[in-house]
Scaffold this active site. Structure first.
Site, PDB file in Angstrom:
ATOM      1  N   THR A   1       0.879  -1.176   0.000  1.00 54.74           N
ATOM      2  CA  THR A   1       0.000   0.000   0.000  1.00 54.74           C
ATOM      3  C   THR A   1       0.910   1.219   0.000  1.00 54.74           C
ATOM      4  OG1 THR A   1      -1.687  -1.163   1.274  1.00 54.74           O
ATOM      5  CG2 THR A   1      -1.828   1.235   1.208  1.00 54.74           C
TER       6      THR A   1
ATOM      7  N   LYS B   1      -7.440   1.742  -3.144  1.00 58.96           N
ATOM      8  CA  LYS B   1      -7.109   1.371  -1.761  1.00 58.96           C
ATOM      9  C   LYS B   1      -7.336   2.567  -0.834  1.00 58.96           C
ATOM     10  CE  LYS B   1      -5.133  -0.910   1.713  1.00 58.96           C
ATOM     11  NZ  LYS B   1      -5.522  -2.169   2.317  1.00 58.96           N
TER      12      LYS B   1
ATOM     13  N   LYS C   1      -0.169   5.506   8.045  1.00 63.66           N
ATOM     14  CA  LYS C   1       0.538   5.636   6.752  1.00 63.66           C
ATOM     15  C   LYS C   1      -0.495   5.781   5.624  1.00 63.66           C
ATOM     16  CE  LYS C   1       1.814   1.722   4.905  1.00 63.66           C
ATOM     17  NZ  LYS C   1       1.251   1.225   3.654  1.00 63.66           N
TER      18      LYS C   1
HETATM   19  N1  LIG Z   1      -1.029  -6.389   7.667  1.00 64.15           N
HETATM   20  C1  LIG Z   1      -2.200  -6.156   7.097  1.00 64.15           C
HETATM   21  O1  LIG Z   1      -3.263  -6.510   7.637  1.00 64.15           O
HETATM   22  C2  LIG Z   1      -2.263  -5.448   5.756  1.00 64.15           C
HETATM   23  C3  LIG Z   1      -3.483  -5.436   5.058  1.00 64.15           C
HETATM   24  C4  LIG Z   1      -3.544  -4.806   3.816  1.00 64.15           C
HETATM   25  C5  LIG Z   1      -2.421  -4.190   3.292  1.00 64.15           C
HETATM   26  N2  LIG Z   1      -1.248  -4.191   4.010  1.00 64.15           N
HETATM   27  C6  LIG Z   1      -0.084  -3.510   3.421  1.00 64.15           C
HETATM   28  O2  LIG Z   1       0.810  -4.493   2.945  1.00 64.15           O
HETATM   29  C7  LIG Z   1       2.154  -4.040   3.094  1.00 64.15           C
HETATM   30  C8  LIG Z   1       2.937  -5.031   3.942  1.00 64.15           C
HETATM   31  O3  LIG Z   1       2.285  -5.168   5.200  1.00 64.15           O
HETATM   32  P1  LIG Z   1       2.743  -6.289   6.264  1.00 64.15           P
HETATM   33  O4  LIG Z   1       1.704  -6.288   7.323  1.00 64.15           O
HETATM   34  O5  LIG Z   1       3.076  -7.556   5.562  1.00 64.15           O
HETATM   35  O6  LIG Z   1       4.079  -5.607   6.825  1.00 64.15           O
HETATM   36  P2  LIG Z   1       5.266  -6.264   7.677  1.00 64.15           P
HETATM   37  O7  LIG Z   1       4.808  -7.496   8.379  1.00 64.15           O
HETATM   38  O8  LIG Z   1       5.855  -5.160   8.491  1.00 64.15           O
HETATM   39  O9  LIG Z   1       6.303  -6.710   6.548  1.00 64.15           O
HETATM   40  C9  LIG Z   1       6.976  -5.778   5.747  1.00 64.15           C
HETATM   41  C10 LIG Z   1       7.900  -6.531   4.814  1.00 64.15           C
HETATM   42  O10 LIG Z   1       8.611  -5.594   4.008  1.00 64.15           O
HETATM   43  C11 LIG Z   1      10.017  -5.772   4.184  1.00 64.15           C
HETATM   44  N3  LIG Z   1      10.658  -4.468   4.097  1.00 64.15           N
HETATM   45  C12 LIG Z   1      10.256  -3.314   4.678  1.00 64.15           C
HETATM   46  N4  LIG Z   1      11.078  -2.305   4.360  1.00 64.15           N
HETATM   47  C13 LIG Z   1      12.024  -2.837   3.560  1.00 64.15           C
HETATM   48  C14 LIG Z   1      13.160  -2.286   2.906  1.00 64.15           C
HETATM   49  N5  LIG Z   1      13.469  -0.989   3.011  1.00 64.15           N
HETATM   50  N6  LIG Z   1      13.923  -3.116   2.176  1.00 64.15           N
HETATM   51  C15 LIG Z   1      13.605  -4.430   2.061  1.00 64.15           C
HETATM   52  N7  LIG Z   1      12.548  -5.009   2.655  1.00 64.15           N
HETATM   53  C16 LIG Z   1      11.770  -4.218   3.399  1.00 64.15           C
HETATM   54  C17 LIG Z   1      10.156  -6.389   5.553  1.00 64.15           C
HETATM   55  O11 LIG Z   1      11.401  -7.067   5.670  1.00 64.15           O
HETATM   56  P3  LIG Z   1      11.976  -7.478   7.140  1.00 64.15           P
HETATM   57  O12 LIG Z   1      11.362  -8.810   7.447  1.00 64.15           O
HETATM   58  O13 LIG Z   1      13.440  -7.533   6.967  1.00 64.15           O
HETATM   59  O14 LIG Z   1      11.550  -6.393   8.101  1.00 64.15           O
HETATM   60  C18 LIG Z   1       8.965  -7.347   5.545  1.00 64.15           C
HETATM   61  O15 LIG Z   1       9.231  -8.505   4.784  1.00 64.15           O
HETATM   62  C19 LIG Z   1       2.065  -2.626   3.719  1.00 64.15           C
HETATM   63  O16 LIG Z   1       2.123  -1.665   2.709  1.00 64.15           O
HETATM   64  C20 LIG Z   1       0.701  -2.639   4.397  1.00 64.15           C
HETATM   65  O17 LIG Z   1       0.137  -1.339   4.514  1.00 64.15           O
HETATM   66  C21 LIG Z   1      -1.144  -4.816   5.220  1.00 64.15           C
END
Ligand SMILES: NC(=O)c1ccc[n+]([C@@H]2O[C@H](COP(=O)([O-])OP(=O)(O)OC[C@H]3O[C@@H](n4cnc5c(N)ncnc54)[C@H](OP(=O)(O)O)[C@@H]3O)[C@@H](O)[C@H]2O)c1
Length: 289
Positions: free
Chosen positions: A97, A172, A240
């Protein structure tokens, strides 16, 4: 079977990449914290790579799901990024997102090097990712979308091309704007019922069969009443998303008075240490004033 790469094995990416593998695709993953990629390989099989560039080599479709605009640029651009490794004609699908601006920027860079880019943020949360029933909102060109859609379908119950590059991210934003006001309304209703001394199990049971019904009511009303917020979609992520939406609204002239107010309520939740609490924690402010 399609040869694919998945970059970013977070709460969402980890199970999404798992669905790709379970569907029979040839999957290579990359995660910044390598231990997570090793754990993923132990669970699903497939391959890991030490950089996004190496992960996407030979892939027909590269997927990413990282945090925000800056994280996205970090995994896509530069010497070790996705664009450095992806062959001409391969498609890049981003599930982060992020802003519509970064979606258009990457689409433009991709076009110059022959890489079609689809912005494809998702809705449905951790449970939707784990159960393979996400909603996917896409922006980009139709031909690559139609090639990617059958692959995306292994973790989606709906996947729709809305319009040109950026349209997925804009959709979104609509989704998040709708949710912000709705969650605050639900919290106020639940808190009012508790203060009125009602049996909230009975209240939720009856009103969820009427016009007030919503996904938030079905899935969050009871845990709100119990003061449980240690799960779900994190307040940091919602802030965010609202920041992106408010910024876009400043550009397109849309008024977002309720979303702006709810964003400030979420800032108060953060100040109480609720950065990783679920978005239903707006209730915490009402219950604990
Ligand atoms: N969680 C939800 O319910 C949900 C629902 C809809 C949409 N989203 C969206 O989906 C996206 C991911 O969410 P999430 O919940 O999966 O987040 P998360 O659990 O915090 O995972 C983020 C992922 O991105 C990687 N990452 C972050 N910054 C990075 C960088 N600079 N370089 C390389 N890798 C990086 C992290 O690696 P590391 O493991 O090394 O930290 C991790 O694999 C976000 O944009 C969020 O808004 C989330």
């Amino acid at each position: 079977m399609t040869k694919v790469a998945f970059i970013g094995l977070g709460v969402m990416g980890y199970p999404m990449a798992g669905h790709l593998k379970k569907a029979g695709h040839d999957v290579t993953v990359y995660n910044r914290t390598a231990a997570k990629a090793e754990k993923w390989r132990g669970e699903y099989g497939g391959a890991t790579a030490p950089s996004p560039r190496e992960a996407v080599q030979g892939a027909e479709i590269a997927f990413s799901c990282v945090g925000n605009d800056d994280d996205l640029r970090a995994v896509v651009l530069g010497d070790d990024g996705i664009f450095a490794g992806l062959g001409s004609g391969a498609i890049f699908v981003d599930h982060t997102t992020a802003s519509a601006n970064v979606a258009r920027e990457l689409y433009g860079i991709g076009k110059d090097k022959g890489t079609p880019v689809i912005d494809a943020p998702v809705s449905g949360g951790q449970a939707g990712a784990e159960n393979g029933v996400l909603t996917v909102m896409c922006g980009g060109d139709r031909a690559p979308f139609e090639r990617a859609q059958p692959v995306i379908d292994c973790y989606a119950r709906a996947c729709t091309l809305i319009g040109p590059a950026g349209a997925g991210q804009l959709t979104k934003m609509v989704n998040q704007i709708c949710i912000a006001g709705l969650v605050q309304g639900l919290a106020e209703g639940m808190n009012f019922g508790i203060k009125a001394g009602l049996d909230m199990d009975l209240v939720i049971d009856v009103i969820s069969k009427g016009a007030a019904q919503s996904w938030q009511m079905d899935n969050r009303a009871k845990t709100m009443c119990e003061g449980e917020f240690d799960f779900g979609f994190a307040v940091d992520w919602m802030r965010k998303d609202l920041a992106i939406s408010l910024d876009e609204a400043r550009q397109n002239g849309a008024r977002l008075p309720v979303a702006a107010l709810v964003d400030q309520f979420y800032a108060q939740v953060q100040a109480r240490g609720g950065n990783r609490w679920d978005t239903s924690s707006l209730m915490h402010l009402l219950m604990n004033d």
